[in-house]
Structures are given as C-alpha cells and as structure tokens.
Scaffold this active site. Structure first.
Site, short mmCIF file in Angstrom:
data_model
loop_
_atom_site.label_atom_id
_atom_site.label_comp_id
_atom_site.label_asym_id
_atom_site.label_seq_id
_atom_site.Cartn_x
_atom_site.Cartn_y
_atom_site.Cartn_z
N ALA A 138 0.82 -1.22 0.00
CA ALA A 138 0.00 0.00 0.00
C ALA A 138 0.85 1.26 0.00
O ALA A 138 0.54 2.23 -0.71
CB ALA A 138 -0.94 0.00 1.20
N ARG A 176 -6.36 1.23 10.73
CA ARG A 176 -7.22 0.85 11.86
C ARG A 176 -7.07 1.84 13.01
O ARG A 176 -7.97 2.04 13.79
CB ARG A 176 -6.89 -0.57 12.32
CG ARG A 176 -7.51 -1.63 11.40
CD ARG A 176 -7.43 -3.00 12.02
NE ARG A 176 -6.06 -3.45 12.16
CZ ARG A 176 -5.49 -4.35 11.39
NH1 ARG A 176 -6.17 -4.92 10.43
NH2 ARG A 176 -4.24 -4.70 11.57
N ASP A 210 -12.24 0.23 9.66
CA ASP A 210 -11.85 -1.15 9.92
C ASP A 210 -12.64 -2.07 8.99
O ASP A 210 -13.86 -1.92 8.86
CB ASP A 210 -12.15 -1.50 11.39
CG ASP A 210 -11.46 -2.77 11.83
OD1 ASP A 210 -11.51 -3.76 11.06
OD2 ASP A 210 -10.89 -2.79 12.93
N LEU A 211 -11.94 -3.00 8.35
CA LEU A 211 -12.60 -3.92 7.42
C LEU A 211 -13.65 -4.79 8.11
O LEU A 211 -14.52 -5.36 7.45
CB LEU A 211 -11.56 -4.85 6.77
CG LEU A 211 -10.64 -4.20 5.74
CD1 LEU A 211 -9.55 -5.18 5.35
CD2 LEU A 211 -11.42 -3.78 4.51
N ALA A 239 -5.75 -3.67 1.82
CA ALA A 239 -5.78 -4.20 3.19
C ALA A 239 -6.44 -5.56 3.19
O ALA A 239 -7.40 -5.81 2.48
CB ALA A 239 -6.58 -3.26 4.09
N LYS A 267 -7.84 -16.10 0.68
CA LYS A 267 -7.55 -15.23 -0.47
C LYS A 267 -8.42 -15.60 -1.67
O LYS A 267 -8.93 -14.73 -2.38
CB LYS A 267 -6.06 -15.34 -0.85
CG LYS A 267 -5.15 -14.55 0.08
CD LYS A 267 -5.47 -13.07 -0.02
CE LYS A 267 -4.47 -12.18 0.68
NZ LYS A 267 -4.91 -10.78 0.70
N PRO A 287 -0.16 -10.91 -6.61
CA PRO A 287 1.31 -10.95 -6.54
C PRO A 287 1.83 -12.28 -6.02
O PRO A 287 1.22 -12.93 -5.17
CB PRO A 287 1.66 -9.83 -5.54
CG PRO A 287 0.39 -9.10 -5.25
CD PRO A 287 -0.73 -10.05 -5.56
N VAL A 288 3.00 -12.66 -6.56
CA VAL A 288 3.78 -13.75 -5.98
C VAL A 288 4.55 -13.17 -4.78
O VAL A 288 4.12 -12.17 -4.20
CB VAL A 288 4.70 -14.38 -7.04
CG1 VAL A 288 3.87 -15.10 -8.10
CG2 VAL A 288 5.60 -13.33 -7.71
N SER A 292 7.58 -6.96 6.37
CA SER A 292 7.13 -7.45 5.07
C SER A 292 8.11 -8.44 4.46
O SER A 292 7.75 -9.26 3.65
CB SER A 292 6.99 -6.28 4.10
OG SER A 292 6.33 -5.23 4.72
#
Length: 349
Positions: A18, A37, A66-67, A87, A164, A189-190, A204
């Site tokens: 992001a 968040r 918040d999701l 996110a 996912k 993405p890989v 990350s």
C-alpha cells in the site's frame, strides 16, 4: 483536498504494498485518502513516504476505518474516483478454525465494494494473491496464468490461501450480481520483495532480514516467484486506469522461479560481507513436515514443499505494457534498503 486531483482511496495505508502504491499515486498527481485501523499509524506512514521521496502531504488524507465493521466506509469512499483495496485482515497463525481467517477476508472485500458502489466509484482494484491461483494443483508442470484458480476442494489447501481465493471469488460475484456497472480488476502478486521504507516497518520481508542477520541456518525446499513491490504498485495503477484492465485478473510476477537457496545465493553474491551468515543448505522435506505437526506456523511452508511454482506475466505485459524488473534486482533492493535503514548490519571485519 484539491478537487482537480482525482481522489483514490487506498485501504490499509501502512502496509508494504500500500505505501508504495500511495507513493506512486502522489507522484503522479492523484489525491489519496488512505485507511488505517488506528491513527497511531500516521507517523510511520509519513516516515515511509518521506523515505520514499515524498515531501508534500497536502494531497494525502489518513482516516480510520476497519474492514471488520460497516461504520466510516461511506465517508471513506465519498468523492473518490477509484479505490484500491490492499488491506486484508492479518492472517492468524494460531487460529482454531479456518473460518477465523476466511470470514473476515470475504466480509472485508464485500464491505469495500459495497461502499465504493454506493459512492459512485468507477473502478476498484483488489489486491488478491498468488494464493488464489496455485493451490490444489500438485501435479502442475506448466506456468500458472490468470485462468487458474486455487481448488477449494483440495484437502490440503491452507486456510490463508483459501481465504484469499474466497475473498477474490466474492469480489467477482459481487460485481456480477450487485455491481451495477462498478468496474473491478485484481492483482495477484507472488512473493513481494523490494525496498522497505522504514526500520519500524520491515516485517514485510522477514525472510530476507533473518537471512542477513544470520538467523537462518538452512532453508526449506520451497520455490517461489518473486516481484519487486515498486512493480506491484505500478501494476495496480495500470489496472486502475487502463481500459483493457476492467474485469481482468493480473499475476504480478517476473515469470522467474527461485528456491529459497537461490535467494540466499543472490544475497551472497551482492553482499559478500554478509556471506558467512547466509544459509548454504536445504532442510530435508521430512524434517519440515515433522516440525509442522507441532508448530502451526510452519504448516503453510510444509504445504509448499517441492511444489512447482512457475508463473507467467504475459497477460500484464500484453494488455498493460507492464515490464517488471528482475527478481534478482528486487531481492538486492530489499537487502540494500535494510542495510541503509540499519535494520541489519554487516558482521564486523
């Protein structure tokens, strides 16, 4: 916020992918509203963008949402032309039941799409994953493409990959049945490498960090595609604006496949001072599988042992003229950023 700049909503603004998307959007003259968040993340977002060369934050708005809850999303999407949904609920490694991973992922995607549609957003780009593509094809011998979907009936699918897959399927289902003209593209993405922009936020690329720190004595026999985060970000921007991207999935990959030992060897050649710390051997599969029985956080690795991991980026190259840098460049950039930020330091001579 200045109205002449098209407004893009980016969810989960403090994340690795992001932050690079936000950086490129600001560089290209967009206004960005990003969700976190907690507003406690504001300082680290500013720090990462500053480290990424952004000096002016007047077109950046950081808001809380918040999701896992409906509130705030209507305000988040108000006035936006595009939304990039990066996110995703953090995977729980100690989950008791897989629904603890799957339900929040699916609900979060539906929440973002519903709010985007209600606000008149023209296109959403969803950050999906390679995990929605490859799982459940154990006898594969040809590169995965966007036509491939993970097999949800496969008995060994890891809950993260299932979450996912189900989240992306839910997104396409929403567009088909309730979209009313809302456009969608997904980026899958890989393994994502590339420059980390803050010492506070380097998890990350834990694998690279641990290798350089000498914490990895041997690596599992796992192959992966790798791609630079800067190219993942640029693919999101192309998927957001390119007419040909509507209704399409895009694998974010260089098309190369590397083992974890290959990654260590790239680091060894590029950073000889770290060579004594880097792993030189592979852990036998049987040992990884045995360890995974008592260490749930190794289950995902165990599920990937020896699997074919070839991928093709022909579609993104053809439709969007997207040309990523090499996996080697991405790996080296990851390590260099960690050295520059003092996250890892070379052994004393």
């Amino acid at each position: 916020m200045h109205t002449q700049h098209p407004l893009v909503v980016v969810t989960g603004g403090s994340g690795f992918i992001a932050i690079h998307i936000i950086r490129q959007l600001l560089q290209q003259g967009y206004a960005v509203r990003t969700t976190v968040r907690s507003l406690a993340k504001t300082a680290v977002i500013h720090e990462m963008l500053t480290n990424g060369g952004i000096t002016d934050f007047q077109h950046l708005d950081i808001v809380t949402a918040d999701l896992s809850a409906d509130r705030h999303w209507d305000q988040v999407m108000a006035g936006a032309t595009y939304a990039i949904d990066v996110a995703s609920p953090t995977p729980k490694l100690d989950f008791k039941h897989k629904e603890e991973m799957i339900r929040p992922a699916v609900d979060g995607v539906r929440r973002v799409l519903t709010a985007a549609q209600d606000a008149g957003v023209s296109r959403v780009v969803l950050t999906s994953a390679y995990g929605a593509v490859f799982a459940g094809h154990p006898h594969r011998t040809t590169p995965y493409t966007e036509e491939d979907w993970s097999d949800l009936n496969w008995s060994h699918i890891h809950p993260y990959q299932e979450s996912k897959t189900r989240a992306e399927l839910a997104a396409w289902d929403f567009i088909r049945n309730e979209g009313h003209g809302l456009e969608l593209a997904t980026v899958n993405p890989v393994g994502v490498m590339g420059p980390v922009l803050s010492a506070k936020y380097s998890h990350s690329n834990v694998q690279t960090q641990q290798m350089l720190a000498g914490q990895v004595k041997a690596v599992p026999n796992v192959d992966s595609g790798y791609v630079d985060v800067r190219d993942v970000a640029s693919l999101h921007l192309l998927a957001m604006t390119h007419p040909a991207a509507n209704g399409q999935r895009f694998l974010a990959t260089t098309g190369e496949t590397l083992s974890m030992l290959d990654v260590a060897n790239v680091l060894r050649a590029a950073f000889p001072a770290f060579a004594p710390r880097l792993p030189t051997r592979t852990i036998p599969n049987v040992l990884v599988k045995a360890a995974a029985l008592t260490h749930p956080n190794l289950r995902m690795v165990a599920s990937l042992l020896g699997l074919y991991a070839g991928t093709s980026n022909a579609k993104a190259q053809r439709l969007l003229d997207w040309h990523p840098r090499s996996a080697k460049e991405a790996i080296i950039a990851t390590a260099q950023s960690m050295i520059d930020l003092g996250i890892v330091t070379a052994p004393a001579e």
